[in-house]
Design a protein around this motif. Sequence first.
Motif, short mmCIF file in Angstrom:
data_model
loop_
_atom_site.label_atom_id
_atom_site.label_comp_id
_atom_site.label_asym_id
_atom_site.label_seq_id
_atom_site.Cartn_x
_atom_site.Cartn_y
_atom_site.Cartn_z
N VAL A 299 -16.93 -15.40 -5.11
CA VAL A 299 -16.00 -14.36 -5.56
C VAL A 299 -16.70 -13.42 -6.54
CG1 VAL A 299 -13.95 -15.82 -5.34
CG2 VAL A 299 -15.20 -15.78 -7.50
N ALA B 40 -3.86 -18.98 -4.41
CA ALA B 40 -4.56 -18.11 -3.46
C ALA B 40 -6.02 -18.55 -3.30
CB ALA B 40 -4.50 -16.66 -3.93
N GLU B 41 -6.53 -18.36 -2.10
CA GLU B 41 -7.93 -18.68 -1.82
C GLU B 41 -8.74 -17.39 -1.78
OE1 GLU B 41 -9.67 -21.59 -1.34
OE2 GLU B 41 -7.84 -22.54 -2.14
N PRO B 42 -10.04 -17.48 -2.09
CA PRO B 42 -10.87 -16.26 -2.06
C PRO B 42 -10.73 -15.51 -0.74
CG PRO B 42 -12.10 -18.06 -3.04
CD PRO B 42 -10.80 -18.64 -2.56
N HIS C 46 -14.92 -21.29 -8.22
CA HIS C 46 -15.34 -20.24 -7.29
C HIS C 46 -16.45 -19.37 -7.89
CE1 HIS C 46 -12.35 -21.27 -4.36
NE2 HIS C 46 -11.36 -21.14 -5.23
N TRP D 110 -12.33 -14.03 -11.36
CA TRP D 110 -11.47 -14.04 -10.17
C TRP D 110 -10.29 -14.97 -10.41
CZ3 TRP D 110 -9.86 -17.94 -6.89
CH2 TRP D 110 -9.27 -17.53 -5.69
N GLU E 287 -9.15 -9.20 -6.37
CA GLU E 287 -9.21 -8.87 -4.94
C GLU E 287 -8.69 -7.46 -4.68
OE1 GLU E 287 -8.68 -11.58 -1.96
OE2 GLU E 287 -9.82 -13.09 -3.07
N PRO F 190 -6.25 -14.17 -8.98
CA PRO F 190 -6.99 -13.71 -7.80
C PRO F 190 -6.57 -12.32 -7.32
CG PRO F 190 -6.41 -16.03 -7.58
CD PRO F 190 -5.77 -15.56 -8.85
N TYR G 149 -8.06 -13.92 0.30
CA TYR G 149 -6.70 -13.91 0.89
C TYR G 149 -6.15 -12.49 0.99
CZ TYR G 149 -3.72 -12.63 -3.09
OH TYR G 149 -3.09 -11.92 -4.07
#
Lengths: 492, 492
Positions: A342, B35-37, A336, A107, A115, A111, B39
């Motif tokens: 994640v 970025a955060e998980p 994470h 991740w 995602e 990210p 997002y």
Amino acid sequence: MDIEEFRRAGYQAIDRICDMYYAMQDSKRPVVSQAEPGYLRQALPASPPEKGEDYALIADDYQKLIVPGLTLWQHPSFFAYFPTASTFEAILGDLYATSVPNPGFNWSCSPASTELEAVVMDWSAQMLGLDPAFYNTSGVGGGVLQTTASDSALVAIVAARARYTSLHPSVALEDLVVYTTTQTHSLGAKAALVLGLACRSLPVKAEENFALRGEILKVALKEDHAKGKRPFVLVATVGTTSSGAVDRIDEIGAVVSEVPGMWMHVDAAWAGIALACPEYREFCQLDAINTYADSFCTNFHKWGLVNFDASTLWVRNRKHLTDALDITPEFLRTKHGDAGTVIDYRNWHLALGRRFRSLKVWFVLRGYGVEGFRTYIRRSIGLNETFADLVRGSSVLELVTTPSLALSVIRVSPSISKMSAQELNVLNRVFWSRVSSRPEIYLTQTDLNGVFCVRFAVGSLMTTEEHIKQAFNILTEEAEEALRLYHSTPPA
Amino acid sequence: MDIEEFRRAGYQAIDRICDMYYAMQDSKRPVVSQAEPGYLRQALPASPPEKGEDYALIADDYQKLIVPGLTLWQHPSFFAYFPTASTFEAILGDLYATSVPNPGFNWSCSPASTELEAVVMDWSAQMLGLDPAFYNTSGVGGGVLQTTASDSALVAIVAARARYTSLHPSVALEDLVVYTTTQTHSLGAKAALVLGLACRSLPVKAEENFALRGEILKVALKEDHAKGKRPFVLVATVGTTSSGAVDRIDEIGAVVSEVPGMWMHVDAAWAGIALACPEYREFCQLDAINTYADSFCTNFHKWGLVNFDASTLWVRNRKHLTDALDITPEFLRTKHGDAGTVIDYRNWHLALGRRFRSLKVWFVLRGYGVEGFRTYIRRSIGLNETFADLVRGSSVLELVTTPSLALSVIRVSPSISKMSAQELNVLNRVFWSRVSSRPEIYLTQTDLNGVFCVRFAVGSLMTTEEHIKQAFNILTEEAEEALRLYHSTPPA
């Protein structure tokens, strides 16, 4: 090359891609390359240049040396194998992806990459009507982009083996068996070969449209269990390569679910995309897939408008993937990842690094919308129906199987004389050899339980009724010529 | 999207890629995404759109939603993992490749694709100094592009297993063992996991620079043979991930060659690229590779200027690949394939379809030339030497191992007080946690036989001495802060 040189070279590349598309639209360019083996090696120096060359020269050599050696899979008269999707939206998504090299294994690599993949896999699952158990949001099942259907099947079989051997720890690898049918794509046999496992192809019948039935599977399981063999995974198919056959997922799923720890992988590399249209869900056995499949694969890079490669794989339980594939040395640990908050996609596939493939899927799903996607699928199927109707009205060609979605399987069948099965095959090889020498269309051949035939698969975005008629006329011409030749040559 | 819309969208994409490169050059953009998980999922709808959306909106969303979630692997201050190459030449090659979807499994899929791959693999082999036995022109050995070094290792191990079991048909799969070292990349253990085979990590010592020695291998073989185990492949490394260690290919190659049917795969995913420069060939054990390796892999997508993915794999005997991987159903047969006059690359890798990867390699080799390629490699190594010199002069940082090519391994080492190994690790984890929260540089950590350390890998085309100094200053700052925090916190 500096940034401004790249800007100019980039514009030029875009312009030249536009030129190629105009040429294909106008049918100025044949679909099949006429290059002969070795043509390129002869044209290129034996060694790389010592000094860097002008980009202008490289770009021109691409046009001069590479383009003539390309068979155009997105050409409107490409009816071979299965379509390999190409859309401008996907090209743009892929261009952005390649501009941000990012191996996406964790991740934290980027990210956005992980995602977006998790999101587009859920979007795609919804569009295809898959059960929410397969969504990434389920937290149990999930979806991941693989390179190809072969890769997806291999990953599924590795996960299946890990689950099976953890339930049956005393089983020897030598006793494990991968089940396929005689009509399963070579990906099943190849995965077994790669893993060093036995593979058994179950028989299917022409009169049952080459679909695997529950009874055949039951008998095979009984035989193998009696011999101490352990069939642990069945690779079932929705839309075989040869004829678009659909295994009876309902029947075989029920049988597999009775065998403790056995896994059913459903390979719908080509046909699975048709699930986007509600009217084809029954034909593609969606309910049975949702009930029984441990894993399901379809290739957006075939009929799904996304440029190669983009094979979507869903599993009912992601733990079976990560249990089979997770290795985390110190240098791959992340904050994470350690926290488990994640997805780290490296544990969902065979390799470590991976391309940022979700971007092109996202561009296509948004650019077309579900409606646009369905319109395209329906148009492909409609065009194949047009073709099948022409064949039905022909005096020299016949359909060998019921057309399946956008695929027809045909052969030359002279109504005027009675021929043996073997003679018909000889005749059709003559026909095939003539068809495959015509650069303006491209089809491929297959063998259906001993019957040699020719496949006609529709799917290019640019194909119109005109291209279908042109293809039919060429096929008719060559069928007539093959018949003439066949009858004028005394048998050896 | 029609052709003219694509032209405009293409120009825009090229312009925006240029903008991103200008921003990176000016260090306006931090390397690590903040970025955060979750997002992105929060920012996107739960379902795909019903109707197609305007492309302008999609392109803008890419900038707004995706770009902030990207960690920039081509950024001049990226010193983590290993570099992931990015050049404009490779981006252009990949753009042309993605515009002609072509799964390349057979020569006839698109002759240019197979032929160019065979040529660029030979060019690359020459540039790296590999023995002509590995060239495609040898007709015996040959080279092929795989996705990643993991993939290359897996393919090599599958070929090794097939050769070994054909020579020793009575051996049970359960007795086969894959050899790696404790410093081998996780690709070795992962390949064994995928194949369901045992894996043994041989020990290596800090005082021998983490290189596998012949004696250790000999002892292990003796032990395993005594137990009835069959080590059939050794994954040796030139340039380990953790510290750039180089196994003693000369010693272990000689040992492996004494074991009938045993295979040595040399993984030089990162460091192998340095073979382009004659002055690093001895360090990288080129002579021993040429003498003993059954297969050799390096990743042009790491330090080799070609965007991901482009892993080059050479084998001494292509028959071992094709014997292990060839499956040819009727629908994959072709005139030239049947005649054996062409390479069908599907039998040289795990999947069926493959991207047209050779194009970007060709663009890079021509655009840079061998000289340009060498200049770049030497510059990376020079910049790492600059960094190592700064560390040598530091009172708070030290080199843990001798710098290897463009990689240094460091840790905080307070000269003022005596600390135990465990205390030093605690201190360095504090240091690491601080460094990894700095978005303007990116490094990763590792563990060397129990010593926790931080890796500094140089390779971006844009990195200059200024970036090296900036990184050193940040590392010094955080080392001092870690020391202050450590000493002000009483031990628990």
